[in-house]
Design a protein around this motif. Structure first.
Motif, short mmCIF file in Angstrom:
data_model
loop_
_atom_site.label_atom_id
_atom_site.label_comp_id
_atom_site.label_asym_id
_atom_site.label_seq_id
_atom_site.Cartn_x
_atom_site.Cartn_y
_atom_site.Cartn_z
N PHE A 70 0.85 -1.19 0.00
CA PHE A 70 0.00 0.00 0.00
C PHE A 70 0.89 1.24 0.00
O PHE A 70 2.00 1.22 0.56
N THR A 71 0.39 2.32 -0.57
CA THR A 71 1.09 3.60 -0.49
C THR A 71 0.04 4.70 -0.41
O THR A 71 -1.16 4.43 -0.38
N ARG A 72 0.47 5.96 -0.35
CA ARG A 72 -0.51 7.04 -0.30
C ARG A 72 -0.80 7.53 -1.72
O ARG A 72 0.06 7.47 -2.61
N HIS A 117 1.62 10.05 -3.35
CA HIS A 117 3.06 9.80 -3.21
C HIS A 117 3.77 10.26 -4.49
O HIS A 117 3.36 9.89 -5.60
N TRP A 137 -1.70 3.28 9.21
CA TRP A 137 -2.34 3.95 8.07
C TRP A 137 -2.27 5.47 8.19
O TRP A 137 -2.09 6.17 7.18
N LEU A 189 1.22 6.42 7.27
CA LEU A 189 1.40 6.38 5.81
C LEU A 189 0.75 7.60 5.16
O LEU A 189 1.35 8.26 4.30
N ALA A 190 -0.48 7.91 5.56
CA ALA A 190 -1.20 9.04 4.97
C ALA A 190 -0.49 10.36 5.23
O ALA A 190 -0.54 11.28 4.39
N ILE A 238 -8.46 1.27 7.47
CA ILE A 238 -8.27 2.47 6.64
C ILE A 238 -9.55 3.29 6.60
O ILE A 238 -9.54 4.51 6.80
N GLU A 247 -7.05 8.60 0.67
CA GLU A 247 -5.64 8.99 0.77
C GLU A 247 -4.68 7.83 0.58
O GLU A 247 -3.48 8.05 0.36
N ILE A 248 -5.18 6.61 0.70
CA ILE A 248 -4.33 5.42 0.62
C ILE A 248 -4.78 4.54 -0.53
O ILE A 248 -5.98 4.37 -0.76
N GLN A 289 -4.20 0.73 -2.62
CA GLN A 289 -3.68 -0.63 -2.64
C GLN A 289 -3.11 -0.90 -4.02
O GLN A 289 -3.80 -0.76 -5.02
#
Length: 234
Positions: A88-90, A93, A145, A148-149, A167, A175-176, A178
């Motif tokens: 997962f990332t934001r 990003h 989470w 990450l956000a 999440i 904001e996140i 997959q």
């Protein structure tokens, strides 16, 4: 048998009435019942769960066997669940394209991405931190989470089924993201402390898990929870 667990739906949690529920809880409870046993369930942060099994305060926990954990516990041969670990990332990003192009742990290291996880994540310790990948830890899984956000790490590596409820509960669904990157499938077992009076139960527990696979019980239990997840996630 006393089993310590970290509260994490849909694996194990207590509902509003205080009753235990969750996929791991239901599978292990059914297996033990077939052996004429029952369990009591106690919730702690994950690091404390492991320490309680190590010290003998608790009999067992449900997790992935690692060399370190098997120094103070024993387990059975057949896992009762394989959990896919996804990146997962934001959403905003700056290197999102690079994150979505990852194909391996080596790629994470080469790109210099950082990971946020929870205290006691043995898979991360063995596969991520030990490789020199920068890792940040929080006491509870749900807190990764927000980290990450907020951009305090580049990625989280987790199982989507358990990730999305946390999440969404924190209002971070926009904001996140997959990705399609699957790094590994983690085998989950019952681990019993070496000094527990229940440790000799493991061979019969293994046979019971195989029976539950064959008769469809495990699939039926999992489908119940996946159906709940699909209503919200998929």
């Amino acid at each position: 048998m006393r089993i310590d667990y970290p509260d994490f739906w849909p694996f194990f949690t207590r509902d509003e009435a205080g009753e235990m529920t969750g996929f791991f809880h239901d599978v292990v409870t059914e297996a033990l019942a077939r052996l004429g046993m029952r369990a009591t369930w106690h919730s702690f942060p994950w690091g404390r769960c492991q320490e309680n099994v190590r010290s003998g305060e608790a009999d067992a926990m449900i997790t992935v066997p690692t060399a370190e954990r098997l120094e103070y516990s024993r387990t059975h041969d057949a896992p009762f669940h394989l959990k896919e670990l996804v990146v997962f990332t934001r959403a905003d990003h700056p290197s999102r394209f690079e994150v979505e192009a990852l194909a391996s742990i080596d790629d994470i290291l080469a790109a210099g991405f950082s990971v946020v996880t929870y205290v006691g994540n043995g898979w991360n310790e063995v596969n991520i931190r030990s490789r020199g990948i920068r890792t940040y830890e929080v006491p509870y899984l749900k807190n990764v989470w927000l980290m990450l956000a907020q951009g305090r790490a580049d990625i989280v590596i987790e199982w989507p089924g358990g990730a999305w409820p946390d999440i969404k509960a924190q209002g971070l669904a926009q904001e996140i993201v997959q990705t399609g990157v699957v790094l590994e499938s983690m085998p989950f077992h019952l681990l019993v402390g070496r000094d527990s009076p229940h440790v000799d139960l493991l061979p019969r527990f293994n046979e019971t898990i195989l029976e539950m696979r064959h008769d469809g019980t495990i699939d039926s239990i999992l489908d119940t929870y996946l159906d709940q997840l699909r209503l919200d996630q998929y």
